[in-house]
Enzyme design. Structure first.
Site, short mmCIF file in Angstrom:
data_model
loop_
_atom_site.label_atom_id
_atom_site.label_comp_id
_atom_site.label_asym_id
_atom_site.label_seq_id
_atom_site.Cartn_x
_atom_site.Cartn_y
_atom_site.Cartn_z
N ALA A 144 2.25 -35.06 -42.46
CA ALA A 144 2.27 -35.20 -43.92
C ALA A 144 3.51 -34.56 -44.53
O ALA A 144 3.51 -34.21 -45.71
CB ALA A 144 0.98 -34.63 -44.54
N GLU A 170 9.07 -37.68 -44.37
CA GLU A 170 8.60 -39.06 -44.39
C GLU A 170 9.21 -39.93 -45.49
O GLU A 170 9.53 -41.10 -45.25
CB GLU A 170 7.07 -39.10 -44.53
CG GLU A 170 6.33 -38.56 -43.33
CD GLU A 170 4.84 -38.44 -43.61
OE1 GLU A 170 4.45 -37.52 -44.34
OE2 GLU A 170 4.09 -39.30 -43.13
N ARG A 200 -3.87 -43.13 -48.22
CA ARG A 200 -2.48 -42.89 -48.66
C ARG A 200 -1.82 -44.20 -49.10
O ARG A 200 -1.04 -44.21 -50.04
CB ARG A 200 -1.67 -42.19 -47.57
CG ARG A 200 -0.29 -41.76 -48.03
CD ARG A 200 0.39 -40.81 -47.05
NE ARG A 200 -0.04 -39.44 -47.20
CZ ARG A 200 0.50 -38.54 -48.04
NH1 ARG A 200 1.51 -38.89 -48.81
NH2 ARG A 200 0.04 -37.31 -48.11
N GLN A 216 1.45 -33.10 -31.75
CA GLN A 216 1.71 -32.58 -33.09
C GLN A 216 0.56 -31.68 -33.53
O GLN A 216 0.63 -31.07 -34.58
CB GLN A 216 1.84 -33.73 -34.09
CG GLN A 216 3.11 -34.54 -33.97
CD GLN A 216 3.08 -35.76 -34.87
OE1 GLN A 216 2.94 -36.88 -34.38
NE2 GLN A 216 3.20 -35.59 -36.18
N1 MTE Z 1 12.06 -36.19 -37.22
C1 MTE Z 1 12.30 -36.22 -35.88
N2 MTE Z 1 13.54 -35.98 -35.46
N3 MTE Z 1 11.30 -36.50 -34.99
C2 MTE Z 1 10.02 -36.77 -35.40
O1 MTE Z 1 9.14 -37.01 -34.58
N4 MTE Z 1 8.48 -37.02 -37.32
C3 MTE Z 1 8.37 -37.33 -38.75
C4 MTE Z 1 9.26 -36.40 -39.55
N5 MTE Z 1 10.59 -36.37 -39.01
C5 MTE Z 1 9.74 -36.75 -36.81
C6 MTE Z 1 10.81 -36.43 -37.69
C7 MTE Z 1 7.01 -37.22 -39.28
S1 MTE Z 1 5.95 -38.53 -39.11
C8 MTE Z 1 6.59 -36.11 -39.98
S2 MTE Z 1 5.07 -36.05 -40.71
C9 MTE Z 1 7.44 -34.93 -40.14
O2 MTE Z 1 8.71 -35.09 -39.51
C10 MTE Z 1 6.74 -33.70 -39.62
O3 MTE Z 1 7.50 -32.56 -39.73
P1 MTE Z 1 7.59 -31.64 -41.05
O4 MTE Z 1 6.30 -31.66 -41.76
O5 MTE Z 1 7.92 -30.31 -40.49
O6 MTE Z 1 8.71 -32.22 -41.86
MO1 MOS Z 2 3.67 -37.82 -39.86
S1 MOS Z 2 3.02 -39.78 -39.86
O1 MOS Z 2 2.47 -37.35 -41.06
O2 MOS Z 2 3.02 -37.29 -38.39
#
Ligand code: MTE
Ligand code: MOS
Length: 780
Positions: A508, A719, A307, A194
């Site tokens: 986040a 999240e 957080r 990530q």
């Molecule tokens: N959705 C999918 N399909 N796979 C993932 O690994 N990770 C989550 C969320 N949704 C995730 C997911 C987490 S922990 C975060 S922080 C966010 O996606 C990150 O992406 P964004 O900031 O673009 O929403």
């Molecule tokens: Mo998401 S726990 O902030 O990668």
């Protein structure tokens, strides 16, 4: 806004989507393997790699002495060795790495490695860590008002402790990295991370080379959920070291069991609360102590605890409040980011408190929740000083209570419970208020690089990574909408550190907010250049009156003069003109979130750009003899602002909620008394399956709520929905509580596994029989 499908949806289904394990590598490719500590706490007395190195096909067996640069992979605090030196601090800590032509040769070499250990006593629980004062850093406090004095004078006080469990990420693609050597010191890294920029940094430091020699590329991850925010780095560092020594491409892909054993998880918490409230159920003062299990190294544990502390209020105003956070150091793998990032652990305490207030006063908990919501004009400042602006709690509550028939179903459930001894139903409504922004303020920045080619096609590069959440689709939509062109014209490149440098992790939930604005910024620059030239071109043809640059519009794949619409040209036809007239069609974009700032020392300020809101009503039925439960119905109403892509956002809400249901109900992580993970495969660790999706699942996005000052008025989604699952957990508690006709409070912890439910029911029954005896004695 319409919802184009995820840009890789078809490829995901057909199998054409390229994950790292699908990258075609040449016959030079070696398989890498990490050899890890079998002991939670030990000293390495001696080791011998000579026999392992003799195996045919083995090209390298390396230890810490083979690291040319820094032996470190700590992301924030430098307390994580890449390869162990002498002390071992958890089962799963990397000691050696092997590269061979086949996996079997790696395993054979591993068996030939000889290590002698002196065993030391491990710390494996939060209780023991607290007792020994084994912390990863000093405790932190956030405080407003005078909670102690207020609790003393409050009409009612409740006190208690709550345990919330760890959680395994269970991304479908385990940690994986392919490193390919380039010319000289160059190394090309294909990592499931990530945070490509951090992977790049750590590899450069490990190898003692400049970051300009290291290129990290991420096409997509097969899921991450926070598990690859820092811990994708580990596999990447091991693969890079092997690549450096063998001068051949090396790929490490962790076996599922190894992945589960050696990577960190969601932090388990042991929390204490003491709350004073009035006869109406309004919170007057709250005191929370949150203790997390950080594992053996710092990783992101302090940001996660922060957080948690910032979300211990959830949606509820407490005029006097104190939160103390401690991060324990134990001999388990270092725990890490997981969707919600401490938020779920903090909110579970807040929700337990409100649920208990309601039970204490014998009122419905939804009513008590509403009473405690942050106000619209008053009682609207959090315990850390940020005002809750654009508060949608009341609109969501009113709509959801109605659409879910909350009150009618409450009556029906009471009737059901009165008529049934062995099955009990429960209902709960819980809200989510989640702060959007990295709480480490400087991380709230992003970059983009947009290229337009002579044929009118557009290539978007941005710093965010795709893990299934649909970020690339949204970036494609943003670029197309801002350029006024069709989606098919825009492609989003794999994330690459040579295109966008010095990025923050995609985490986040801020991926779209940050990168979307950076992409827009780059597109704005390009449009301004193109508009300038087009106004000249139009004016040359029609000098009277001339075309003003400000009147140039981009729409429907055309560029035209708003004042003289007949002066127009197709977007694709205009691009060769730009080249002829020497206009650069490549621009960078940049964005940093405005208006936020947060004093970590004082625990006061405005850490968040805005809040995301959502609410959930869940109904379950529990078999009180076996503890088995079924999720009967869940209604969710979630605020995604002006959604950029409603279908993707609904997918995030549904997926987040179900992932939360796993954490709240069936996902239980256990270690033995030597620090070995006992639940390291799907046969011992139960993630949600189709059966766990509510039989009746009604999910909707809140309408007409544009979010100010964000990309196309959208709101982060990723999240927050995970925490909506707390409603399912409290519905289960409600069902158990019905066993004692809601007269005695059940003991409850998270996850509420069958075992927890049966024990909770047994506890109630014991108290009930105790009461019966008391009553009988009194009568006599
Ligand atoms: N959705 C999918 N399909 N796979 C993932 O690994 N990770 C989550 C969320 N949704 C995730 C997911 C987490 S922990 C975060 S922080 C966010 O996606 C990150 O992406 P964004 O900031 O673009 O929403
Ligand atoms: Mo998401 S726990 O902030 O990668």
């Amino acid at each position: 806004m319409h919802s184009p499908p995820h840009e890789s949806a078809a490829k995901h289904v057909s199998g054409e989507a390229v994950y790292i394990d699908d990258i075609r590598a040449d016959e030079q490719l070696l398989v890498g393997r990490v050899v890890y500590s079998p002991h939670a706490h030990a000293q390495i007395k001696s080791f011998d790699l000579s026999e392992a190195k003799k195996i045919l096909g083995v090209h390298a067996v390396l230890c810490h002495k083979d690291i040319p640069g820094h032996n470190q992979m700590g992301p924030v605090v430098k307390d994580e060795l890449c390869l162990a030196e002498s002390e071992l601090i958890c089962v799963g800590q990397a000691m050696f790495v092997i590269a061979a032509e086949t996996e079997d040769q790696c395993l054979e070499a591993e068996r030939r490695i000889k290590v002698e250990y002196d065993l030391l006593e491990p710390i494996l629980t939060i209780e023991k860590a607290l007792e020994r004062n084994s912390l990863l850093g000093p405790p932190r406090t956030m405080k407003r008002g005078d909670p102690d004095a207020t609790i003393k004078s409050a009409p009612h006080v409740i006190k208690g402790e709550l345990r919330t469990g760890a959680q395994e990420h269970w991304y479908l693609e385990t940690q994986v990295c392919l490193c390919v050597p380039g010319e000289g010191k160059e190394i090309n890294v294909y990592s499931s991370t990530q945070h490509p920029s951090e992977t790049q940094t750590l590899i450069a430091e490990l190898l003692g080379i400049g970051k300009n020699e290291v290129v990290v590329e991420v096409r997509r991850m097969g899921g991450a959920f926070g598990g690859k925010e820092t811990q994708g780095n580990h596999t990447a560092c091991w693969a890079a070291l092997l690549c450096w020594h063998t001068k051949r491409p090396v790929k490490i892909r962790l076996f599922r069991d190894d992945d589960q054993k050696i990577t960190g998880k969601r932090h388990r918490f042991l929390s204490h609360y003491e709350v004073g409230f009035d006869n109406e159920g309004r919170i007057l003062a709250a005191k929370y102590q949150l203790n997390s299990d950080g594992g053996c190294a710092t990783d992101l544990s302090f940001a996660i605890m922060e957080r948690a502390m910032l979300h211990a209020d959830n949606a509820y105003y407490a005029p006097n409040m104190e939160v103390v956070g401690r991060v324990c150091k134990t001999n388990l793998p270092s725990n890490t980011a997981f969707r919600g990032f401490g938020g779920p652990q903090g909110m579970a305490v807040a929700e337990t408190v409100v649920d208990r207030i309601a039970r204490h006063l014998k009122k419905d908990s939804a009513e008590i929740r509403r009473k405690n919501f942050y106000g619209l004009d008053s009682n609207n400042v959090t315990h850390y000083g940020e005002a809750v602006e654009n508060n949608h709690l009341f609109i969501i509550y009113d709509q959801l209570v109605k659409s879910s028939d909350y009150w009618q179903r409450r009556n029906e459930i009471n009737e059901f419970n009165a008529a049934n001894e062995f099955y009990k139903k429960g209902l709960a409504l819980t809200p989510v208020k989640f702060g959007i922004s990295f709480t480490t303020t400087f991380l709230n920045q992003a970059g983009a690089l947009v290229n337009v080619y002579k044929d009118g096609t557009i290539l978007v590069n941005h710093g965010g990574t795709e893990m299934g959440q649909g970020l690339h689709t949204k970036m494609q939509q943003v670029a197309a909408a801002e350029f006024g062109v069709s989606l098919g014209r825009v492609k989003v490149n794999a994330t690459n550190t040579s295109k966008i440098p010095n990025t923050s992790a995609t985490a986040a939930s801020a991926g779209t907010d940050l990168n979307g604005m950076a992409v827009k910024n780059a597109v704005d620059t390009l449009k301004s250049r193109i508009a300038e030239t087009m106004s000249q071109v139009f004016t040359e043809k029609h000098p009277n009156p001339p075309t003003n640059k400000q009147d140039i519009a981009f729409q429907n794949d055309m560029i035209f003069d708003l004042m003289h619409p007949e002066r127009k040209i197709a977007f694709a036809d205009a691009m060769p003109l730009m080249q002829l007239r020497q206009v650069s069609l490549s621009a960078t974009g940049y964005y940093k979130t405005p208006g936020i700032g947060w004093d970590k020392e004082k625990g006061w300020g405005r850490p968040f750009h805005y809040y995301a809101f959502g609410m959930c009503v869940s109904e379950v039925v529990v078999d009180v003899l076996t503890g088995r439960h079924t999720n009967l119905r869940t209604d969710i109403l979630h605020d995604a602002g002006d959604s950029l892509n409603p279908l993707i956002d609904l997918g995030q809400v549904e997926g987040g909620y179900v992932q939360g249901v796993g954490w709240c109900t069936t996902e239980e992580i256990k270690w033995d008394d030597k620090g070995n993970l006992m639940t390291h495969s799907p046969d011992t660790y139960k993630i949600p399956s189709v059966q766990d999706i509510p039989k009746d699942f009604r999910v909707a996005l809140l309408e007409n709520v544009p979010n100010p000052n964000t990309i196309r008025r959208s709101k982060a989604v990723a999240e927050p929905p995970l925490m909506l699952a707390l409603s399912t957990w409290l519905a289960m508690k409600d069902a158990v509580s019905a066993v004692a006709n809601h007269e005695i409070e059940p003991e409850f912890s998270l996850p509420a596994t069958n075992e927890v439910i049966v024990l909770s029911v047994e506890g109630l029954k014991k108290q009930m029989s105790g009461r019966d005896v008391e009553v009988l004695i009194k009568k006599e």
